[in-house]
Design a protein around this motif. Structure first.
Motif, PDB file in Angstrom:
ATOM      1  N   CYS A 103       1.051  -1.313   0.044  1.00  8.20           N
ATOM      2  CA  CYS A 103      -0.063   0.113  -0.113  1.00  8.20           C
ATOM      3  C   CYS A 103       1.013   1.094   0.190  1.00  8.20           C
ATOM      4  N   ARG A 104       0.976   1.786  -1.098  1.00  6.18           N
ATOM      5  CA  ARG A 104       2.120   2.904  -1.211  1.00  6.18           C
ATOM      6  C   ARG A 104       1.237   4.412  -1.413  1.00  6.18           C
ATOM      7  N   SER A 105       0.062   4.390  -1.149  1.00  9.11           N
ATOM      8  CA  SER A 105      -0.527   5.870  -1.129  1.00  9.11           C
ATOM      9  C   SER A 105      -1.991   5.767  -0.333  1.00  9.11           C
ATOM     10  N   ALA A 106      -2.375   7.168  -0.109  1.00 10.58           N
ATOM     11  CA  ALA A 106      -3.906   6.974   0.267  1.00 10.58           C
ATOM     12  C   ALA A 106      -4.901   6.573  -0.379  1.00 10.58           C
ATOM     13  N   THR A 107      -4.813   6.130  -1.594  1.00  8.91           N
ATOM     14  CA  THR A 107      -5.884   5.569  -2.328  1.00  8.91           C
ATOM     15  C   THR A 107      -5.382   3.982  -2.739  1.00  8.91           C
ATOM     16  N   CYS A 108      -4.321   3.532  -1.956  1.00  4.49           N
ATOM     17  CA  CYS A 108      -4.098   2.205  -2.686  1.00  4.49           C
ATOM     18  C   CYS A 108      -5.235   1.185  -2.405  1.00  4.49           C
ATOM     19  N   THR A 109      -5.147   0.205  -3.183  1.00  5.14           N
ATOM     20  CA  THR A 109      -5.944  -0.885  -2.973  1.00  5.14           C
ATOM     21  C   THR A 109      -5.320  -2.385  -3.418  1.00  5.14           C
ATOM     22  N   PRO A 110      -4.660  -2.528  -2.440  1.00  2.82           N
ATOM     23  CA  PRO A 110      -3.682  -3.934  -2.693  1.00  2.82           C
ATOM     24  C   PRO A 110      -4.445  -4.952  -2.257  1.00  2.82           C
ATOM     25  N   VAL A 111      -5.688  -5.031  -1.537  1.00  5.30           N
ATOM     26  CA  VAL A 111      -6.376  -6.054  -1.338  1.00  5.30           C
ATOM     27  C   VAL A 111      -7.264  -6.486  -2.341  1.00  5.30           C
ATOM     28  N   GLY A 112      -7.198  -7.745  -2.908  1.00  4.96           N
ATOM     29  CA  GLY A 112      -8.212  -8.236  -3.774  1.00  4.96           C
ATOM     30  C   GLY A 112      -9.354  -8.787  -3.210  1.00  4.96           C
ATOM     31  N   SER A 113      -9.292  -9.474  -2.263  1.00 10.96           N
ATOM     32  CA  SER A 113     -10.527 -10.159  -1.631  1.00 10.96           C
ATOM     33  C   SER A 113     -10.093 -10.274  -0.253  1.00 10.96           C
ATOM     34  N   PHE A 114     -10.821  -9.966   0.632  1.00 12.16           N
ATOM     35  CA  PHE A 114     -10.935 -10.179   2.043  1.00 12.16           C
ATOM     36  C   PHE A 114     -12.229 -10.648   2.595  1.00 12.16           C
ATOM     37  N   GLU A 115     -12.598 -11.825   2.750  1.00 12.48           N
ATOM     38  CA  GLU A 115     -13.970 -12.378   3.468  1.00 12.48           C
ATOM     39  C   GLU A 115     -13.612 -12.931   4.874  1.00 12.48           C
ATOM     40  N   VAL A 116     -14.895 -12.571   5.706  1.00  6.45           N
ATOM     41  CA  VAL A 116     -15.008 -13.073   7.019  1.00  6.45           C
ATOM     42  C   VAL A 116     -16.200 -13.608   7.097  1.00  6.45           C
ATOM     43  N   ASP A 117     -16.395 -14.981   7.179  1.00  5.99           N
ATOM     44  CA  ASP A 117     -17.694 -15.715   7.208  1.00  5.99           C
ATOM     45  C   ASP A 117     -18.455 -15.632   5.969  1.00  5.99           C
ATOM     46  N   GLY A 118     -17.811 -15.511   4.836  1.00  7.49           N
ATOM     47  CA  GLY A 118     -18.533 -15.400   3.697  1.00  7.49           C
ATOM     48  C   GLY A 118     -18.942 -13.895   3.378  1.00  7.49           C
ATOM     49  N   THR A 119     -18.543 -12.928   4.412  1.00  9.42           N
ATOM     50  CA  THR A 119     -18.918 -11.594   4.141  1.00  9.42           C
ATOM     51  C   THR A 119     -17.784 -10.870   3.601  1.00  9.42           C
ATOM     52  N   ASP A 120     -18.149  -9.986   2.617  1.00  9.08           N
ATOM     53  CA  ASP A 120     -16.865  -9.140   1.723  1.00  9.08           C
ATOM     54  C   ASP A 120     -16.378  -7.900   2.464  1.00  9.08           C
ATOM     55  N   LEU A 121     -15.272  -8.063   3.258  1.00  8.45           N
ATOM     56  CA  LEU A 121     -14.818  -6.869   3.804  1.00  8.45           C
ATOM     57  C   LEU A 121     -13.642  -6.263   3.338  1.00  8.45           C
ATOM     58  N   THR A 122     -13.504  -6.328   1.981  1.00  5.70           N
ATOM     59  CA  THR A 122     -12.284  -6.066   1.269  1.00  5.70           C
ATOM     60  C   THR A 122     -12.176  -4.603   1.401  1.00  5.70           C
ATOM     61  N   ASP A 123     -12.977  -3.516   1.169  1.00  6.57           N
ATOM     62  CA  ASP A 123     -13.025  -2.229   1.206  1.00  6.57           C
ATOM     63  C   ASP A 123     -12.507  -1.632   2.556  1.00  6.57           C
ATOM     64  N   ALA A 124     -13.056  -2.698   3.511  1.00  9.73           N
ATOM     65  CA  ALA A 124     -12.736  -2.257   5.034  1.00  9.73           C
ATOM     66  C   ALA A 124     -11.065  -2.453   5.190  1.00  9.73           C
ATOM     67  N   LEU A 125     -10.529  -3.482   4.734  1.00  7.22           N
ATOM     68  CA  LEU A 125      -9.168  -3.883   4.872  1.00  7.22           C
ATOM     69  C   LEU A 125      -8.298  -2.677   4.037  1.00  7.22           C
ATOM     70  N   ASN A 126      -8.699  -2.419   2.690  1.00  6.34           N
ATOM     71  CA  ASN A 126      -8.033  -1.580   2.192  1.00  6.34           C
ATOM     72  C   ASN A 126      -8.123  -0.327   2.826  1.00  6.34           C
ATOM     73  N   ALA A 127      -9.259   0.321   3.472  1.00  8.05           N
ATOM     74  CA  ALA A 127      -9.271   1.456   4.159  1.00  8.05           C
ATOM     75  C   ALA A 127      -8.436   1.510   5.253  1.00  8.05           C
ATOM     76  N   ALA A 128      -8.235   0.401   6.125  1.00 10.22           N
ATOM     77  CA  ALA A 128      -7.425   0.191   7.165  1.00 10.22           C
ATOM     78  C   ALA A 128      -6.009   0.486   6.936  1.00 10.22           C
ATOM     79  N   LEU A 129      -5.459  -0.064   5.506  1.00  4.50           N
ATOM     80  CA  LEU A 129      -4.058  -0.215   5.024  1.00  4.50           C
ATOM     81  C   LEU A 129      -3.937   1.516   4.748  1.00  4.50           C
ATOM     82  N   GLN A 130      -5.007   2.023   4.164  1.00  3.14           N
ATOM     83  CA  GLN A 130      -4.652   3.428   3.358  1.00  3.14           C
ATOM     84  C   GLN A 130      -4.631   4.523   4.769  1.00  3.14           C
ATOM     85  N   ALA A 131      -5.300   3.988   6.034  1.00  6.01           N
ATOM     86  CA  ALA A 131      -5.249   4.811   7.020  1.00  6.01           C
ATOM     87  C   ALA A 131      -3.568   4.854   7.898  1.00  6.01           C
ATOM     88  N   THR A 132      -2.872   3.848   7.470  1.00  9.94           N
ATOM     89  CA  THR A 132      -1.714   3.664   8.226  1.00  9.94           C
ATOM     90  C   THR A 132      -0.812   4.955   7.773  1.00  9.94           C
TER      91      THR A 132
END
Length: 219
Positions: A103-132
């Motif tokens: 993740c090299r910028s505030a708009t990065c999206t290095p996570v292609g897919s992240f699921e927890v019990d079948g629920t798509d949380l990809t955007d949430a993890l990308n947002a967490a990385l952007q916030a670092t």
């Protein structure tokens, strides 16, 4: 007033006081950690140091996976948490230690897919990385994802997770390897009413006094 009526009056007041006392609420937190945290948030490390630290840990926390310099070779792993079923969960979050996530910028999206019990949380993890705000190659960052939207899915005590990275512009060769250092699941359960010992003692004394002193005399 007689001695007996004085005692009855005290017992009645004691019982009433016990009834009006507020009980203490205790929220319980269950914390499950897979893998070990081997580095500090924001550390810059190299691949050799990372893999040496991961040796002996369970898969997928035991090694860097995927390759940045090989097209289509992405980190792609799954893991599960297991705990006693709990229908009273009120909050939950997931903490991850990630090395070289690209993740090299505030708009990065290095996570292609992240699921927890079948629920798509990809955007949430990308947002967490952007916030670092780190945005440095080979950085190690600890991120947290809130799981409040899927509390009902966690109640059965089995939480399945899968994470796949994807290509980013900063890696022109088309790969995205990464190290998953650890995963920590924290679950908070509903408050359980706990009666204070002093309250129970007073209530018991009051009821005992009422029972004994109000017993009809034998003929």
């Amino acid at each position: 007033m007689s001695v007996q009526s004085d005692f009855i009056s005290f017992a009645e007041r004691a019982a009433g006081r016990a009834h009006s006392f507020s009980t203490a609420g205790v929220s319980t937190a269950t914390v499950i950690t897979l893998g070990e945290q081997d580095f500090n948030d924001g550390d810059i490390i190299n691949l050799t140091v990372y893999n040496r630290a991961q040796s002996g840990e369970p898969r997928p926390f035991n090694a860097f996976r995927g390759r940045d310099n090989q097209r289509g070779n992405f980190f792609s792993q799954s893991w599960s948490f297991n705990f006693a079923p709990d229908a009273s969960i009120t909050a939950a979050n997931l903490m991850l230690g990630l090395f070289d996530h690209d993740c090299r910028s505030a708009t990065c999206t290095p996570v292609g897919s992240f699921e927890v019990d079948g629920t798509d949380l990809t955007d949430a993890l990308n947002a967490a990385l952007q916030a670092t705000g780190t945005f440095i190659n080979a950085s190690y960052d600890i991120v947290t994802v809130d799981l409040g939207s899927i509390l009902g899915d966690l109640a059965d005590g089995i939480v399945d997770m899968s994470l796949t990275m994807q290509a980013v512009p900063e890696e022109p060769e088309g790969g995205n390897g990464m190290g998953l250092d650890f995963a920590k699941l924290t679950i908070v359960s509903d408050a359980v009413a706990v009666s204070e010992p002093g309250t129970l003692a007073i209530l018991g004394l009051g009821l005992l006094g009422l029972g004994v002193l109000r017993r009809p005399k034998a003929a």
